[in-house]
Design a protein around this motif. Structure first.
Motif, mmCIF file in Angstrom:
data_model
loop_
_atom_site.group_PDB
_atom_site.id
_atom_site.type_symbol
_atom_site.label_atom_id
_atom_site.label_comp_id
_atom_site.label_asym_id
_atom_site.label_seq_id
_atom_site.Cartn_x
_atom_site.Cartn_y
_atom_site.Cartn_z
ATOM 1 N N ALA A 96 0.834 -1.208 0.000
ATOM 2 C CA ALA A 96 0.000 0.000 0.000
ATOM 3 C C ALA A 96 0.866 1.254 0.000
ATOM 4 N N LEU A 97 1.985 1.217 0.700
ATOM 5 C CA LEU A 97 2.903 2.353 0.724
ATOM 6 C C LEU A 97 3.540 2.559 -0.648
ATOM 7 N N VAL A 98 3.927 1.488 -1.284
ATOM 8 C CA VAL A 98 4.502 1.580 -2.634
ATOM 9 C C VAL A 98 3.493 2.176 -3.609
ATOM 10 N N ARG A 99 2.263 1.704 -3.547
ATOM 11 C CA ARG A 99 1.229 2.213 -4.447
ATOM 12 C C ARG A 99 0.946 3.690 -4.192
ATOM 13 N N ALA A 100 0.961 4.092 -2.927
ATOM 14 C CA ALA A 100 0.727 5.503 -2.609
ATOM 15 C C ALA A 100 1.878 6.374 -3.094
ATOM 16 N N LEU A 101 3.088 5.873 -3.020
ATOM 17 C CA LEU A 101 4.229 6.629 -3.529
ATOM 18 C C LEU A 101 4.174 6.753 -5.051
ATOM 19 N N GLU A 102 3.776 5.671 -5.700
ATOM 20 C CA GLU A 102 3.688 5.682 -7.166
ATOM 21 C C GLU A 102 2.678 6.719 -7.652
ATOM 22 N N ARG A 103 1.543 6.738 -7.010
ATOM 23 C CA ARG A 103 0.481 7.686 -7.394
ATOM 24 C C ARG A 103 -0.257 8.097 -6.132
ATOM 25 N N PRO A 104 0.142 9.209 -5.513
ATOM 26 C CA PRO A 104 -0.386 9.593 -4.197
ATOM 27 C C PRO A 104 -1.772 10.215 -4.211
ATOM 28 N N TYR A 158 11.839 8.654 -1.432
ATOM 29 C CA TYR A 158 11.270 8.645 -2.788
ATOM 30 C C TYR A 158 11.423 10.014 -3.439
ATOM 31 N N GLY A 159 11.181 11.072 -2.671
ATOM 32 C CA GLY A 159 11.339 12.415 -3.214
ATOM 33 C C GLY A 159 12.767 12.684 -3.645
ATOM 34 N N ALA A 160 13.739 12.226 -2.830
ATOM 35 C CA ALA A 160 15.147 12.404 -3.193
ATOM 36 C C ALA A 160 15.480 11.644 -4.467
ATOM 37 N N ALA A 161 14.943 10.428 -4.605
ATOM 38 C CA ALA A 161 15.196 9.643 -5.813
ATOM 39 C C ALA A 161 14.559 10.286 -7.039
ATOM 40 N N GLN A 162 13.417 10.921 -6.845
ATOM 41 C CA GLN A 162 12.710 11.575 -7.946
ATOM 42 C C GLN A 162 13.304 12.943 -8.275
ATOM 43 N N GLY A 163 14.097 13.483 -7.356
ATOM 44 C CA GLY A 163 14.711 14.783 -7.591
ATOM 45 C C GLY A 163 13.918 15.949 -7.057
ATOM 46 N N SER A 164 12.869 15.689 -6.276
ATOM 47 C CA SER A 164 12.066 16.776 -5.714
ATOM 48 C C SER A 164 11.423 16.318 -4.408
ATOM 49 N N VAL A 165 12.123 16.546 -3.306
ATOM 50 C CA VAL A 165 11.605 16.159 -2.007
ATOM 51 C C VAL A 165 10.372 16.985 -1.655
ATOM 52 N N ALA A 187 8.097 18.313 -3.595
ATOM 53 C CA ALA A 187 6.908 17.858 -4.319
ATOM 54 C C ALA A 187 6.357 16.568 -3.711
ATOM 55 N N ALA A 188 7.256 15.672 -3.321
ATOM 56 C CA ALA A 188 6.808 14.409 -2.728
ATOM 57 C C ALA A 188 6.107 14.653 -1.394
ATOM 58 N N VAL A 189 6.680 15.511 -0.570
ATOM 59 C CA VAL A 189 6.075 15.819 0.728
ATOM 60 C C VAL A 189 4.713 16.481 0.538
ATOM 61 N N LYS A 190 4.642 17.398 -0.402
ATOM 62 C CA LYS A 190 3.388 18.107 -0.653
ATOM 63 C C LYS A 190 2.300 17.167 -1.155
ATOM 64 N N SER A 191 2.681 16.162 -1.929
ATOM 65 C CA SER A 191 1.676 15.239 -2.490
ATOM 66 C C SER A 191 1.023 14.373 -1.421
ATOM 67 N N PHE A 192 1.647 14.304 -0.233
ATOM 68 C CA PHE A 192 1.088 13.496 0.870
ATOM 69 C C PHE A 192 0.412 14.376 1.920
ATOM 70 N N ALA A 193 -0.065 15.536 1.500
ATOM 71 C CA ALA A 193 -0.721 16.460 2.438
ATOM 72 C C ALA A 193 -1.901 15.804 3.145
ATOM 73 N N PHE A 194 -2.665 14.985 2.425
ATOM 74 C CA PHE A 194 -3.817 14.307 3.025
ATOM 75 C C PHE A 194 -3.355 13.389 4.163
ATOM 76 N N THR A 195 -2.265 12.670 3.954
ATOM 77 C CA THR A 195 -1.736 11.772 4.986
ATOM 78 C C THR A 195 -1.290 12.554 6.208
ATOM 79 N N TRP A 196 -0.595 13.675 5.985
ATOM 80 C CA TRP A 196 -0.124 14.467 7.128
ATOM 81 C C TRP A 196 -1.308 15.034 7.917
ATOM 82 N N LEU A 197 -2.351 15.425 7.207
ATOM 83 C CA LEU A 197 -3.528 15.983 7.877
ATOM 84 C C LEU A 197 -4.208 14.925 8.743
ATOM 85 N N VAL A 198 -4.423 13.747 8.171
ATOM 86 C CA VAL A 198 -5.057 12.659 8.928
ATOM 87 C C VAL A 198 -4.173 12.225 10.087
#
Length: 615
Positions: free
Chosen positions: A184-192, A228-235, A237-248
């Motif tokens: 589930a974590l892999v899938r969320a990283l692939e498409r958050p 994942y963000g470091a591997a993608q070249g934009s930490v 953007a990766a952190v921002k894409s998980f805003a829903f997770t941080w809120l919950v």
């Protein structure tokens, strides 16, 4: 004979991943591989993995039937009683989570009696653990071809820690649930998307409901996002894409803190005591070395050494999002569980032993990363290879020799290595030499065949050394239901353990076999509703019972008030005022010799439990 069965269980699981092995054995290797790949390509992956899971569940259950009675009383007592209470009264007692008691309660609802429920739980555990083949395959497909992913699924359910399916504990359920969380974590990283993040959080909550150790999986999400963000070249953007997770997570954290502060909920249950400890950095380092080395021995050394190289290769820029997500999730989840194991080992509750039992769940992740490294032609710089070699050997050297406990239920790998027999090398030195040789072979040879071969050999060896069984046949275990059979309808009994030296207490030292007999009687009779002790508690039980005391006239008291119970179970050498209704001899249940006199007795009282005088 049982050791052979365990070995066959492991080998048959691998062999059973395809019926084509026998058909292609007579052909040349190249031709066989071609035919195998062609034939396997036509089989739906779900059907192939299902075949692996069914074979694994069947073989491990058959091998585990030799364990006819519970052995880990402190844990199995908790979960069996919780499951029985949930099935009979719809309530869960204690602070050990609800998921496993709810799972085990199914057996108590379906089975005709307590013994049948225990044996059904063993079957259900085998099926649950074998289901780990499905998430393992789906994870492996992120980085490996289909045939290799099928091999991973088979190896996942061939690990020696599958023997834990024989016990009524959390391991069997947590193994697949942990891998589903990583998926589930892999899938969320692939498409958050919000949906995928919600599924991730729900699976994380399920894992936490299985065992409190999973609380660290929520911080692991944050680490995975950063990697994942470091591997993608934009930490960012990766952190921002998980805003829903941080809120919950923030909302859930506030609610948890409020509930814990008010005393309405204990988030970590019985494991909360670990948070109040103070750990020394040197001790944490030593226990990290011990646990990592122990686990590496269980997977054949090479796989453990190769896995960080594979993770690093998958995290490189230019790889697919799936490969990077897999590596990020594997690294973060593995580190998270390792932290909990190291803290437990360092604490006073770790009992000075390695806790590989709480870490083996990551083995499929190690295997996938190691094979991913092999599938990419073993890419690594000299500096990284040297660092891996130094880390593997260094951790083995740091492992304290005192942690090598051959009888530990929590470290199956050490059971095998300490049983190799006396030689000119001490066990600790032998382990250091083995790790050194393995690391060098990995760097020099870089062979996929060696990775798989050492993994399988370690699996068979450790599983053979961990062949838990009992000598009591299943036909005799039914005799432990003697209390339920003897009691009249709607009657209940008190089980009383007595170990004292008062004049009115004639049995100061109960026979050794009476201790286990008393625990099994408690486990397998649903109408024993009260358990207590006078003097020293039953050492076989592992968990404390309520303390009673004796009045001057031999009356059993609870806080100065007489215990009222129409029926009571005690050591047969102790006379109770009333009528003896039934007797369970040690020979009835395969305990002790034919000439032994150990036994338990069921007495009917006049309502008050009172001992007769010793005279």
């Amino acid at each position: 004979m049982r050791v052979m069965v365990v070995g066959i269980a492991v080998i048959a699981t691998l062999w059973g991943s395809s019926s084509l092995f026998r058909r292609t054995a007579r052909r040349g290797w190249a031709g066989s591989r071609e035919v195998f790949a062609t034939r396997m390509a036509t089989v739906p992956w779900g059907a192939a993995v299902l075949a692996v899971a069914v074979i694994a569940a069947s073989m491990w259950y058959l091998a585990g039937r030799a364990l006819t009675l519970p052995q880990v009383f402190s844990d199995e007592l908790i979960y069996m009683e919780a499951a029985r209470t949930l099935a009979e009264h719809g309530a869960v007692q204690g602070h050990y989570g609800i998921a496993v008691p709810a799972f085990d309660a199914i057996a108590y609802l379906l089975a005709p009696n307590q013994i049948g429920a225990y044996h059904l739980i063993q079957l259900m555990n085998s099926a649950a653990m074998a289901s780990a083949a499905f998430p393992a395959y789906l994870l492996a497909r992120r980085a490996l071809p289909r045939s290799w992913a099928l091999a991973v699924s088979a190896l996942t359910v061939s690990v020696p820690w599958m023997v834990y399916a024989r016990f009524v504990m959390t391991e069997a359920v947590f193994y697949p649930v942990f891998l589903w969380f990583v998926l589930a974590l892999v899938r969320a990283l692939e498409r958050p998307t919000r949906r995928r993040q919600l599924i991730l959080l729900l699976v994380g909550a399920l894992a936490f409901a299985v065992r409190a150790q999973a609380a660290v999986l929520f911080p692991a999400i944050g680490l995975a996002v950063l990697l994942y963000g470091a591997a993608q070249g934009s930490v960012r953007a990766a952190v921002k894409s998980f805003a829903f997770t941080w809120l919950v997570a923030c909302a859930g954290g506030v609610l948890a803190i409020a509930a814990a502060t008010s005393g309405a909920w204990h988030p970590f249950g019985a494991y909360g005591v670990l948070l109040r400890g103070w750990w020394h950095p040197h001790g944490l380092l030593l226990w990290a070395a011990a646990n990592v080395t122990s686990l590496s021995l269980g997977v054949g050394i090479l796989v453990a050494a190769a896995s960080p190289l594979g993770a690093a290769a998958l995290l490189r820029r230019g790889n697919t999002a799936s490969e990077q997500a897999l590596a990020a999730a594997a690294v973060s989840s593995t580190l998270a569980l390792l932290v909990t194991v190291v803290v437990l080992s360092e604490s006073t509750y770790g009992l000075g032993t390695v806790h590989e039992r709480n870490l083996f769940y990551v083995v499929p992740l190690l295997l996938i990363c190691a094979l991913a490294w092999a599938a990419r032609a073993f890419p690594a710089s000299r500096r990284m290879l040297a660092a891996t070699l130094a880390a593997s050997i260094g951790l083995a050297l740091l492992m304290p020799a005192g942690t090598l406990e051959g009888s530990s239920f929590d470290a199956l790998s050490l059971k095998y290595w300490t049983r190799l027999g006396p030689g000119w090398l001490a066990p600790h030195t032998m382990i250091v030499v083995a790790v050194t040789v393995g690391a060098i072979v990995l760097v020099v040879a870089r062979s996929t065949t060696l990775l798989i071969a050492t993994f399988v050999l370690a699996t068979v060896g450790v599983a053979s050394a961990s062949d838990y069984h009992t000598d009591v046949p299943r036909s005799q275990t039914a005799n432990y239901q003697w209390v339920d059979r003897a009691l009249p309808a709607h009657a209940h009994a008190t089980l009383l353990w007595i170990d004292c030296s008062a004049p009115s207490c004639p049995a100061a030292h109960p026979a050794a076999s009476v201790g286990p007999m008393s625990v099994y009687t408690e486990l397998f009779n649903s109408r024993i509703t009260n358990v207590g002790h006078i003097g020293t508690d039953n050492p076989s039980r592992g968990l404390a019972t309520e303390a009673f005391n004796l009045g001057a006239d031999g009356t059993v008291l609870r806080g100065g008030t007489a215990i009222r119970s129409r029926y009571v179970v005690v050591d047969s050498r102790i006379a109770i005022k009333g009528v003896r209704v039934s007797l369970l001899k040690s020979t009835d249940v395969g305990e002790g010799s034919a000439g032994g006199h150990a036994a338990l007795a069921l007495w009917r009282t006049n309502g008050v439990v009172r001992l007769r005088s010793a005279g």
